[in-house]
Structure formats: structure tokens, C-alpha cells
Design a protein around this motif. Structure first.
Motif, PDB file in Angstrom:
ATOM      1  N   ASN A 148       0.834  -1.200   0.000  1.00  0.00           N
ATOM      2  CA  ASN A 148       0.000   0.000   0.000  1.00  0.00           C
ATOM      3  C   ASN A 148       0.872   1.254   0.000  1.00  0.00           C
ATOM      4  O   ASN A 148       0.449   2.303   0.455  1.00  0.00           O
ATOM      5  CB  ASN A 148      -0.955   0.011   1.197  1.00  0.00           C
ATOM      6  CG  ASN A 148      -0.224  -0.157   2.515  1.00  0.00           C
ATOM      7  OD1 ASN A 148       1.009  -0.128   2.552  1.00  0.00           O
ATOM      8  ND2 ASN A 148      -0.965  -0.336   3.594  1.00  0.00           N
ATOM      9  N   ASP A 150       3.634   4.257  -1.645  1.00  0.00           N
ATOM     10  CA  ASP A 150       3.619   5.245  -2.714  1.00  0.00           C
ATOM     11  C   ASP A 150       4.633   4.872  -3.795  1.00  0.00           C
ATOM     12  O   ASP A 150       5.212   3.775  -3.789  1.00  0.00           O
ATOM     13  CB  ASP A 150       3.879   6.640  -2.157  1.00  0.00           C
ATOM     14  CG  ASP A 150       5.237   6.748  -1.461  1.00  0.00           C
ATOM     15  OD1 ASP A 150       6.054   5.798  -1.531  1.00  0.00           O
ATOM     16  OD2 ASP A 150       5.497   7.803  -0.839  1.00  0.00           O
ATOM     17  N   GLN A 151       4.858   5.795  -4.733  1.00  0.00           N
ATOM     18  CA  GLN A 151       5.772   5.542  -5.839  1.00  0.00           C
ATOM     19  C   GLN A 151       7.174   5.206  -5.352  1.00  0.00           C
ATOM     20  O   GLN A 151       7.820   4.284  -5.862  1.00  0.00           O
ATOM     21  CB  GLN A 151       5.818   6.762  -6.768  1.00  0.00           C
ATOM     22  CG  GLN A 151       6.698   6.584  -7.989  1.00  0.00           C
ATOM     23  CD  GLN A 151       6.861   7.872  -8.754  1.00  0.00           C
ATOM     24  OE1 GLN A 151       7.494   8.821  -8.287  1.00  0.00           O
ATOM     25  NE2 GLN A 151       6.290   7.942  -9.952  1.00  0.00           N
ATOM     26  N   GLY A 175      -2.897  -1.106  -5.186  1.00  0.00           N
ATOM     27  CA  GLY A 175      -3.164  -0.135  -6.246  1.00  0.00           C
ATOM     28  C   GLY A 175      -3.484  -0.794  -7.572  1.00  0.00           C
ATOM     29  O   GLY A 175      -3.452  -2.018  -7.727  1.00  0.00           O
ATOM     30  N   ARG A 250       0.067   1.851 -10.993  1.00  0.00           N
ATOM     31  CA  ARG A 250      -0.273   3.189 -10.509  1.00  0.00           C
ATOM     32  C   ARG A 250      -0.043   3.238  -9.004  1.00  0.00           C
ATOM     33  O   ARG A 250      -0.464   2.346  -8.262  1.00  0.00           O
ATOM     34  CB  ARG A 250      -1.723   3.537 -10.817  1.00  0.00           C
ATOM     35  CG  ARG A 250      -2.056   3.556 -12.292  1.00  0.00           C
ATOM     36  CD  ARG A 250      -3.421   4.161 -12.539  1.00  0.00           C
ATOM     37  NE  ARG A 250      -3.360   5.618 -12.602  1.00  0.00           N
ATOM     38  CZ  ARG A 250      -4.366   6.418 -12.270  1.00  0.00           C
ATOM     39  NH1 ARG A 250      -5.480   5.922 -11.789  1.00  0.00           N
ATOM     40  NH2 ARG A 250      -4.238   7.716 -12.375  1.00  0.00           N
ATOM     41  N   SER A 251       0.648   4.286  -8.578  1.00  0.00           N
ATOM     42  CA  SER A 251       0.898   4.499  -7.156  1.00  0.00           C
ATOM     43  C   SER A 251       0.886   5.989  -6.882  1.00  0.00           C
ATOM     44  O   SER A 251       1.031   6.815  -7.791  1.00  0.00           O
ATOM     45  CB  SER A 251       2.236   3.883  -6.739  1.00  0.00           C
ATOM     46  OG  SER A 251       3.292   4.368  -7.555  1.00  0.00           O
ATOM     47  N   THR A 252       0.727   6.354  -5.632  1.00  0.00           N
ATOM     48  CA  THR A 252       0.615   7.763  -5.248  1.00  0.00           C
ATOM     49  C   THR A 252       1.944   8.480  -5.419  1.00  0.00           C
ATOM     50  O   THR A 252       2.988   7.992  -4.984  1.00  0.00           O
ATOM     51  CB  THR A 252       0.147   7.887  -3.794  1.00  0.00           C
ATOM     52  OG1 THR A 252      -1.090   7.193  -3.644  1.00  0.00           O
ATOM     53  CG2 THR A 252      -0.037   9.346  -3.411  1.00  0.00           C
ATOM     54  N   GLY A 256      -0.818  12.864  -7.151  1.00  0.00           N
ATOM     55  CA  GLY A 256      -1.829  11.835  -6.951  1.00  0.00           C
ATOM     56  C   GLY A 256      -1.427  10.555  -7.660  1.00  0.00           C
ATOM     57  O   GLY A 256      -0.254  10.355  -7.997  1.00  0.00           O
ATOM     58  N   PRO A 257      -2.384   9.647  -7.899  1.00  0.00           N
ATOM     59  CA  PRO A 257      -2.053   8.380  -8.564  1.00  0.00           C
ATOM     60  C   PRO A 257      -1.326   8.618  -9.886  1.00  0.00           C
ATOM     61  O   PRO A 257      -1.803   9.370 -10.743  1.00  0.00           O
ATOM     62  CB  PRO A 257      -3.422   7.739  -8.778  1.00  0.00           C
ATOM     63  CG  PRO A 257      -4.273   8.312  -7.681  1.00  0.00           C
ATOM     64  CD  PRO A 257      -3.801   9.730  -7.517  1.00  0.00           C
ATOM     65  N   THR A 258      -0.183   7.996 -10.032  1.00  0.00           N
ATOM     66  CA  THR A 258       0.683   8.210 -11.192  1.00  0.00           C
ATOM     67  C   THR A 258       1.096   6.867 -11.764  1.00  0.00           C
ATOM     68  O   THR A 258       1.492   5.965 -11.035  1.00  0.00           O
ATOM     69  CB  THR A 258       1.930   9.023 -10.799  1.00  0.00           C
ATOM     70  OG1 THR A 258       1.511  10.294 -10.274  1.00  0.00           O
ATOM     71  CG2 THR A 258       2.847   9.249 -11.986  1.00  0.00           C
TER      72      THR A 258
END
Length: 298
Positions: A148, A150-151, A175, A250-252, A256-258
Motif C-alpha cells: 500500500n 507510494d511511488q 493499487g 499506478r501508485s501515489t 496523486g495516482p501516477t
């Protein structure tokens, strides 16, 4: 010379190739050594993907730390537990700094292009490496951070082991993710080049990642499937014939989601990521997301 204090390289010289060993390749001593050099040709990668950039190093980051891709600087991120040593290798024509893993594999090389840097490499030979850096923080819960995260959590998981363990259990990722056709990678690079859409590219070797960001000035490809892209002042090369899978993940991130295109080799190791790093502007982010949403599934 006081400018060399804190640098842990042992120099080497002579007509035959020799090498000097880094007593301890961990931060922050290694970071200070790299940033002393003013003009370096920095290369990271392997037979499937490679990135090449000439310039000076930004302060390298360690897995678990903050990360950025400063314009005009060589952005290097390392896994401190995986980089065991470094050598300065000299022959009649070149002087190169090489970071090595525990198996003696070169995970990053910086060829010293100026005479001043070559002299500096020879002078910095007697200073102890100092204390090791702390290990990256463990996840607070029992679940791996990438599930869970992020990028940056995704990038750091790839940095740790090539992302092999993550890919094997990717069904647990919280994600959006899907396999896409690897054949579209060259078309993506051609498209962003033609419309002037900036991108970020990270290329991985064991325990090391080098990244760049900016507009793609030119692309090229060979009959055998090798793709070349000039990204800002870096050169990226990908052998698409040896890319066995491509995933859109896709990750935050900053906007935002990228989306990121993750390219895997035949062993399931991620060798390159194409995405957006940091704050790039809402229009750029929207255009990138629109492009990646249109890519066909594998």
C-alpha cells in the motif's frame, strides 16, 4: 588536503590496470566522495537496460530516504546493504569509479572525464570510511511497504532485489496494476518525443538505480529491437527483445495516482521504469495519465 577528508577511496596508478578499494561503501562517506567529482560519465544498468549521463553527481540517496531528480545532475540511489565496496580503476586511457556488490559485480560506474577529477581520485587514499549508515526503516506493520506504498516505496522495493519478491506476490498490491503489451514501449517513447511530453526514467542494477527526467529529444531503434532515447541530457538504451514483461502500475506520487511502466527481464527483475517523478505540472501529469490509460493489455 581538507577537501578530501571524509572520502574513503584508495587511489591507484601505474600503466597496468589496478584498483583501490573503498573500506566501507555506505553513506554518508560515499555520497561526499561522489559529489567531489565535477565531470563524470555515469552509467548504470545491464544487458537489457542502461542509462548514461555526463555531468556531476547530485548527493546520492539511500534506499528509505527522500528522492529527487535535480535537473542537470546525475541522480543515483543505492541500497546501502547491497553495495559492498568501490574501486578506482586506472589504465592508460581512463580512470573510473566503480561501485561493487558483495559478489564483485559492478552496479554503477563513473568514468572520470577531467584531469582534475583523475588527480583527486589518486590523492584521496588514506582517510577511513567512518561509521555505517542506519538501515532503512522497517514497515510499521507486518505487511511489506509496497503493498500500500507510494511511488517511492515501489522503486525502493525494486532496488532491494530487483522487485522479484514483489512481482511474485503482486496480487496483493492495493493499487491499480495490469500487464501491457511490451511492443508499445517504443511507440510510447516516440509519442512523448513528438509531442514534447517530459518523462522520467529509472534504470536498475543490483543495489543501484540511476534516474533522469525531462523531454525526449530523439529516439531511435535497431532492427534487433534495441531502443534509444535521449532524455534531457541522458541517454537511455533498452533491448526490447530481452524484455519479457511490462506492467503498468499506478501508485501515489506528487500529483496523486501516477502510472509507471515497469519493464522486467527474463528472470522477473525490473530493469527500467518509465514514469513521472516529482512535481511536473498538472497538464503534464494529465497528459501522461491519458497516454498510459490508452495502452493495450498484454
Amino acid at each position: 588536503m581538507t577537501d578530501h577528508q571524509g572520502c574513503a577511496f584508495e587511489g591507484c596508478c601505474g600503466r597496468r590496470r589496478r584498483s583501490g578499494r573503498l573500506i566501507d561503501a555506505r553513506m554518508p562517506e560515499l555520497a561526499r566522495c561522489l559529489t567531489l567529482f565535477r565531470y563524470v560519465q555515469a552509467v548504470t544498468g545491464g544487458p537489457v537496460a542502461r542509462i548514461d549521463q555526463a555531468g556531476s553527481y547530485a548527493v546520492p540517496s539511500l534506499r528509505g530516504d527522500a528522492f529527487g531528480v535535480p535537473p542537470g545532475k546525475i541522480a543515483l540511489r543505492i541500497d546501502g546493504a547491497g553495495v559492498a565496496s568501490a574501486v578506482v580503476a586506472r589504465d592508460e586511457d581512463t580512470v573510473a569509479l566503480r561501485l561493487l556488490d558483495a559478489r564483485g559485480r559492478t552496479v554503477h560506474q563513473g568514468r572520470l572525464l577531467s584531469e582534475g577529477d583523475r588527480l583527486l581520485a589518486g590523492l584521496a587514499g588514506t582517510v577511513d570510511a567512518g561509521s555505517p549508515a542506519a538501515a532503512p526503516p522497517a514497515p510499521a506493520s507486518g505487511a511489506p511497504a509496497w503493498e500500500n506504498g507510494d511511488q517511492l516505496a515501489q522503486l525502493d522495493t525494486i532496488l532491494a532485489d530487483g522487485g522479484v519478491a514483489r512481482r511474485r506476490s503482486f496480487h496483493r498490491y492495493r493499487g491499480e496494476h495490469r500487464p501491457i503489451d511490451t511492443g508499445v514501449v517504443a511507440a510510447v517513447l516516440d509519442h512523448v518525443c513528438s509531442v514534447g511530453l517530459p518523462i522520467g526514467v529509472a534504470v536498475f542494477a543490483p543495489a543501484a538505480m540511476q534516474a533522469c527526467g525531462g523531454r525526449v529529444h530523439v529516439t531511435d531503434r535497431t532492427v534487433g529491437g534495441r531502443v534509444f532515447a535521449a532524455v534531457d541530457d541522458s541517454s537511455v538504451e533498452i533491448d526490447l527483445a530481452r524484455v519479457r514483461a511490462c506492467h503498468l502500475v499506478r501508485s501515489t506520487a506528487a500529483h496523486g495516482p501516477t502510472s509507471a511502466l515497469e519493464l522486467d527481464d527474463e528472470d522477473g527483475r525490473c530493469v527500467a521504469v518509465i514514469t513521472q517523478f516529482g512535481i511536473v505540472g498538472e497538464q503534464v501529469h494529465r497528459a501522461w495519465e491519458h497516454l498510459t490509460a490508452s495502452l493495450p493489455d498484454a
